[in-house]
Design a protein around this motif. Structure first.
Motif, PDB file in Angstrom:
ATOM      1  N   ILE A 232       0.855  -1.187   0.000  1.00 45.54           N
ATOM      2  CA  ILE A 232       0.000   0.000   0.000  1.00 45.54           C
ATOM      3  C   ILE A 232       0.890   1.236   0.000  1.00 45.54           C
ATOM      4  N   PRO A 233       0.799   2.110  -1.000  1.00 44.82           N
ATOM      5  CA  PRO A 233       1.614   3.330  -0.990  1.00 44.82           C
ATOM      6  C   PRO A 233       1.315   4.186   0.241  1.00 44.82           C
ATOM      7  N   ALA A 234       2.306   4.933   0.669  1.00 37.94           N
ATOM      8  CA  ALA A 234       2.137   5.803   1.839  1.00 37.94           C
ATOM      9  C   ALA A 234       0.968   6.751   1.629  1.00 37.94           C
ATOM     10  N   GLY A 235       0.144   6.876   2.669  1.00 41.86           N
ATOM     11  CA  GLY A 235      -0.972   7.805   2.619  1.00 41.86           C
ATOM     12  C   GLY A 235      -2.191   7.314   1.872  1.00 41.86           C
ATOM     13  N   THR A 236      -2.206   6.055   1.453  1.00 43.62           N
ATOM     14  CA  THR A 236      -3.361   5.521   0.739  1.00 43.62           C
ATOM     15  C   THR A 236      -3.940   4.334   1.517  1.00 43.62           C
ATOM     16  N   ALA A 237      -4.998   3.731   0.974  1.00 46.37           N
ATOM     17  CA  ALA A 237      -5.692   2.644   1.670  1.00 46.37           C
ATOM     18  C   ALA A 237      -6.155   1.599   0.666  1.00 46.37           C
ATOM     19  N   VAL A 238      -6.395   0.380   1.156  1.00 45.03           N
ATOM     20  CA  VAL A 238      -7.011  -0.661   0.341  1.00 45.03           C
ATOM     21  C   VAL A 238      -8.257  -1.166   1.061  1.00 45.03           C
ATOM     22  N   ARG A 239      -9.208  -1.629   0.274  1.00 49.39           N
ATOM     23  CA  ARG A 239     -10.460  -2.168   0.793  1.00 49.39           C
ATOM     24  C   ARG A 239     -10.347  -3.676   0.929  1.00 49.39           C
ATOM     25  N   VAL A 240     -10.759  -4.191   2.069  1.00 45.49           N
ATOM     26  CA  VAL A 240     -10.740  -5.628   2.344  1.00 45.49           C
ATOM     27  C   VAL A 240     -12.100  -6.031   2.891  1.00 45.49           C
ATOM     28  N   LEU A 241     -12.572  -7.191   2.471  1.00 43.66           N
ATOM     29  CA  LEU A 241     -13.838  -7.715   2.961  1.00 43.66           C
ATOM     30  C   LEU A 241     -13.549  -8.844   3.948  1.00 43.66           C
ATOM     31  N   ALA A 242     -14.092  -8.727   5.165  1.00 48.63           N
ATOM     32  CA  ALA A 242     -13.967  -9.790   6.167  1.00 48.63           C
ATOM     33  C   ALA A 242     -15.297 -10.534   6.216  1.00 48.63           C
ATOM     34  N   ARG A 243     -15.283 -11.765   5.707  1.00 46.01           N
ATOM     35  CA  ARG A 243     -16.509 -12.569   5.621  1.00 46.01           C
ATOM     36  C   ARG A 243     -16.536 -13.537   6.807  1.00 46.01           C
ATOM     37  N   VAL A 244     -17.589 -13.416   7.614  1.00 45.34           N
ATOM     38  CA  VAL A 244     -17.703 -14.189   8.847  1.00 45.34           C
ATOM     39  C   VAL A 244     -18.814 -15.224   8.683  1.00 45.34           C
ATOM     40  N   GLU A 245     -18.466 -16.497   8.894  1.00 41.43           N
ATOM     41  CA  GLU A 245     -19.443 -17.584   8.846  1.00 41.43           C
ATOM     42  C   GLU A 245     -19.808 -17.964  10.282  1.00 41.43           C
ATOM     43  N   VAL A 246     -21.092 -17.833  10.585  1.00 40.64           N
ATOM     44  CA  VAL A 246     -21.590 -18.127  11.925  1.00 40.64           C
ATOM     45  C   VAL A 246     -22.032 -19.594  11.958  1.00 40.64           C
ATOM     46  N   PRO A 247     -21.575 -20.375  12.923  1.00 39.71           N
ATOM     47  CA  PRO A 247     -21.977 -21.791  12.952  1.00 39.71           C
ATOM     48  C   PRO A 247     -23.468 -21.943  13.200  1.00 39.71           C
ATOM     49  N   GLY A 248     -24.015 -23.046  12.717  1.00 42.78           N
ATOM     50  CA  GLY A 248     -25.451 -23.293  12.855  1.00 42.78           C
ATOM     51  C   GLY A 248     -25.897 -23.462  14.286  1.00 42.78           C
ATOM     52  N   ASN A 249     -24.974 -23.819  15.176  1.00 46.92           N
ATOM     53  CA  ASN A 249     -25.346 -24.018  16.580  1.00 46.92           C
ATOM     54  C   ASN A 249     -24.958 -22.834  17.456  1.00 46.92           C
ATOM     55  N   ALA A 250     -24.672 -21.691  16.832  1.00 41.80           N
ATOM     56  CA  ALA A 250     -24.262 -20.513  17.608  1.00 41.80           C
ATOM     57  C   ALA A 250     -25.393 -20.081  18.535  1.00 41.80           C
ATOM     58  N   ILE A 251     -25.050 -19.814  19.782  1.00 40.83           N
ATOM     59  CA  ILE A 251     -26.059 -19.381  20.753  1.00 40.83           C
ATOM     60  C   ILE A 251     -26.323 -17.891  20.594  1.00 40.83           C
ATOM     61  N   GLU A 252     -27.440 -17.457  21.160  1.00 43.19           N
ATOM     62  CA  GLU A 252     -27.780 -16.039  21.130  1.00 43.19           C
ATOM     63  C   GLU A 252     -26.752 -15.283  21.975  1.00 43.19           C
ATOM     64  N   GLN A 253     -26.008 -14.365  21.330  1.00 38.12           N
ATOM     65  CA  GLN A 253     -24.929 -13.669  22.022  1.00 38.12           C
ATOM     66  C   GLN A 253     -24.419 -12.538  21.144  1.00 38.12           C
ATOM     67  N   GLN A 254     -23.570 -11.690  21.720  1.00 34.27           N
ATOM     68  CA  GLN A 254     -22.799 -10.729  20.932  1.00 34.27           C
ATOM     69  C   GLN A 254     -21.356 -11.193  20.956  1.00 34.27           C
ATOM     70  N   GLN A 255     -20.855 -11.607  19.803  1.00 31.38           N
ATOM     71  CA  GLN A 255     -19.507 -12.148  19.681  1.00 31.38           C
ATOM     72  C   GLN A 255     -18.567 -11.064  19.177  1.00 31.38           C
ATOM     73  N   SER A 256     -17.591 -10.696  20.007  1.00 26.56           N
ATOM     74  CA  SER A 256     -16.609  -9.689  19.611  1.00 26.56           C
ATOM     75  C   SER A 256     -15.616 -10.257  18.613  1.00 26.56           C
ATOM     76  N   LEU A 257     -15.219  -9.405  17.666  1.00 30.25           N
ATOM     77  CA  LEU A 257     -14.199  -9.739  16.676  1.00 30.25           C
ATOM     78  C   LEU A 257     -13.167  -8.614  16.699  1.00 30.25           C
ATOM     79  N   PHE A 258     -11.916  -8.953  16.933  1.00 27.84           N
ATOM     80  CA  PHE A 258     -10.851  -7.962  16.968  1.00 27.84           C
ATOM     81  C   PHE A 258      -9.996  -8.136  15.719  1.00 27.84           C
ATOM     82  N   PHE A 259     -10.284  -7.285  14.712  1.00 27.00           N
ATOM     83  CA  PHE A 259      -9.539  -7.335  13.456  1.00 27.00           C
ATOM     84  C   PHE A 259      -8.196  -6.617  13.643  1.00 27.00           C
ATOM     85  N   ARG A 260      -7.129  -7.203  13.061  1.00 29.32           N
ATOM     86  CA  ARG A 260      -5.784  -6.670  13.251  1.00 29.32           C
ATOM     87  C   ARG A 260      -5.076  -6.530  11.915  1.00 29.32           C
ATOM     88  N   ALA A 261      -4.449  -5.387  11.713  1.00 30.84           N
ATOM     89  CA  ALA A 261      -3.535  -5.171  10.585  1.00 30.84           C
ATOM     90  C   ALA A 261      -2.164  -4.893  11.190  1.00 30.84           C
TER      91      ALA A 261
END
Length: 522
Positions: A232-261
């Motif tokens: 990535i050139p200095a001072g610019t940005a790139v677009r990335v898509l984070a696709r999250v698959e939730v398991p079928g047995n996931a319980i009712e909750q708020q699941q935190s995701l900590f994305f890191r670059a």
């Protein structure tokens, strides 16, 4: 004399020569002026005292002429770069550039970073003068992860250092669903950078795994899976898509995701806190539909599995049956596997109502079908088992049905299908064979199936076939076995899907035979 002035030959003027703050991985530039204060034309060698420098050891120093672009050369061949001939009273500008390491920042405990240069006469090497170049601090380079927009857009969220205590963006999802976060990786450093991408479940632990079954993949603008960004050139940005698959047995909750670059070169990072709110999901599953035969005056038992396949508890389930020939004397009744042994016996009690069925829980039910005395051969009755669940807040109940078709015949062949867990796929059951459900992780784990056909009638049954197939999300694992002599077995190839069958020419009254095979869970 060498100093920091272009107008005065006085020693110590504008010393030390101070550069403005340079960025991590950037370049610090110093303008030094060499004055010939003697009375003869002289050439002055320029020496850098790198051994006494307080700059990081990985700093690279280079000398240039006044334009800051042309390297300072050795004009007299003594191995040192020099000013070239300089007339008495003349001045020569030397530019020192310090190429800074990408991994170092700070102000050196308040002392800054200093390096000394010497201008030494080639006519008389005992004549020299030092000058100190000082960089007060190296400002940290950086990366900024933002949601939805690049840093240059005022609509961007998650701006600044993370991780945030509260989720920047919360997206809703149902169990088994897929959600996507639009991320922008903004290079705020002074040099082009590539950043490693990752996600964890904890703000203070970049290696903290997400709960079992959760999966996150990163995609570029061409929908390719990536683990790091392009340069990535200095001072610019790139677009990335984070696709999250939730398991079928996931319980009712708020699941935190900590994305890191993270920059492996500069050793700096930004972590952004997002989250997924898993919605309530209510679902019942009642299986399977079955067919069977019964002799007049006997009863037929069918087994069924009732499962809560949602992520929320079901408060109660009512159970009932109906028969197409009830007016002709056919009847049916539901029993609960009261002792949990997976077999219908005298300990099992009739049931019309089940209390709370928690998420992921299963119950074994039996339907006992009784034909009327004197039922004629070939008579066919359909029994429908209905399970109606209710839960707080649901406007309507959840209904599931299973159908059992029973015919009257002197030939009465029944089949029972049971399963067992096989961890490691060694074809050795790690749990008892049962009709009850169990949990199994995908990968190197298998399910062993055992299907048993029994002749409950009073006459032999000929050309009896047990017929099954590999379920969805599985592949045939091993050769099937049959415990009867003369049994013919047909299977798909290992690693593929398809039908599994076993057949015998004759099944005499009171006898049975079993087919066993294994499938690997994808």
């Amino acid at each position: 004399v060498v100093n920091g002035s272009a107008t005065s030959a006085a020693d110590g003027i504008n010393e030390p020569v101070v550069a403005t703050s340079a960025a991590q991985g950037g370049i610090a530039s110093f303008d030094n002026h060499v004055w010939n204060t003697g009375n003869q034309v002289d050439t002055f060698d320029i020496e850098i005292a790198e051994n006494d420098s307080s700059f990081p050891a990985s700093t690279v120093f280079r000398l240039y002429r006044a334009d800051g672009q042309t390297p300072l050369l050795d004009s007299n061949g003594n191995g040192l770069p020099d000013t070239g001939p300089l007339v008495p009273g003349g001045v020569f500008k030397v530019v020192l550039k310090a190429f800074l390491a990408a991994e170092i920042s700070g102000d050196n405990n308040g002392n800054g970073f200093a390096v000394t240069k010497l201008a030494r006469s080639t006519l008389d090497p005992t004549v020299f003068n030092p000058v100190t170049d000082l960089l007060p601090s190296i400002s940290p380079s950086g990366v900024d992860l933002t949601n939805s927009f690049a840093l240059s857009d005022p609509s961007a969220t998650g701006v600044g250092d993370g991780p945030e205590s509260q989720a920047v963006q919360v997206l809703g999802a149902s169990p088994g669903g897929i959600v996507e976060f639009v991320l922008y990786i903004n290079n705020t450093a002074q040099l082009p950078q590539s950043y490693v991408l990752s996600v964890s479940s904890a703000a203070n632990d970049v290696n903290a795994s997400l709960p079992a079954g959760w999966q996150v993949r990163f995609y570029d603008v061409s929908n390719n899976i990536i683990t790091h960004t392009p340069l990535i050139p200095a001072g610019t940005a790139v677009r990335v898509l984070a696709r999250v698959e939730v398991p079928g047995n996931a319980i009712e909750q708020q699941q935190s995701l900590f994305f890191r670059a993270w920059s492996p070169i500069g050793q700096y990072e930004d972590i952004k806190h997002d989250a997924i709110l898993v919605n309530s999901s209510y679902a019942l599953l009642l299986e399977p539909d079955q067919t069977g035969q019964v002799m007049s005056g006997n009863v037929k038992i069918y087994s069924h599995l009732l499962s809560n396949t949602g992520n929320s508890d079901i408060d109660s389930v009512s159970l009932s049956t109906s028969d197409t020939h009830a007016n002709e004397g056919w009847s049916s009744e539901v029993y609960h596997d009261s002792n949990g042994n997976g077999q219908f016996d005298t300990a099992d009690l009739p049931v019309t109502f089940l209390n709370t069925l928690i998420a992921g829980e299963s119950e074994v039910l039996y339907v006992k079908v009784t034909p009327p005395v004197g039922a004629i051969d070939g008579m066919l009755n359909t029994t429908t088992l209905t399970a109606l669940g209710s839960a707080a807040g649901l406007p309507q109940g959840m209904q599931q049905q299973a159908v059992d078709i029973t015919s009257v015949s002197d030939i009465d062949v029944s089949i029972t299908k049971q399963q067992a867990a096989d961890f490691g796929c060694d074809q050795i059951p790690d749990s008892p064979f049962s009709v009850a459900g169990f949990s199994l992780e995908p990968g190197n784990n298998c399910i062993l199936y055992r299907l048993t056909a029994t002749n409950n009638g009073i006459a032999s049954s000929f050309n009896v076939v047990i017929h099954d197939s590999t379920p969805n999300h599985t592949r045939f694992q091993s050769g099937a076995t049959c415990d009867s002599s003369g049994c013919v077995v047909q299977t798909p190839t290992v690693g593929s899907t398809g039908y599994v069958r076993a057949s015998v020419a004759e099944l005499v009254p009171g006898s049975s035979f079993s087919l066993q095979f294994a499938v690997r869970l994808d």
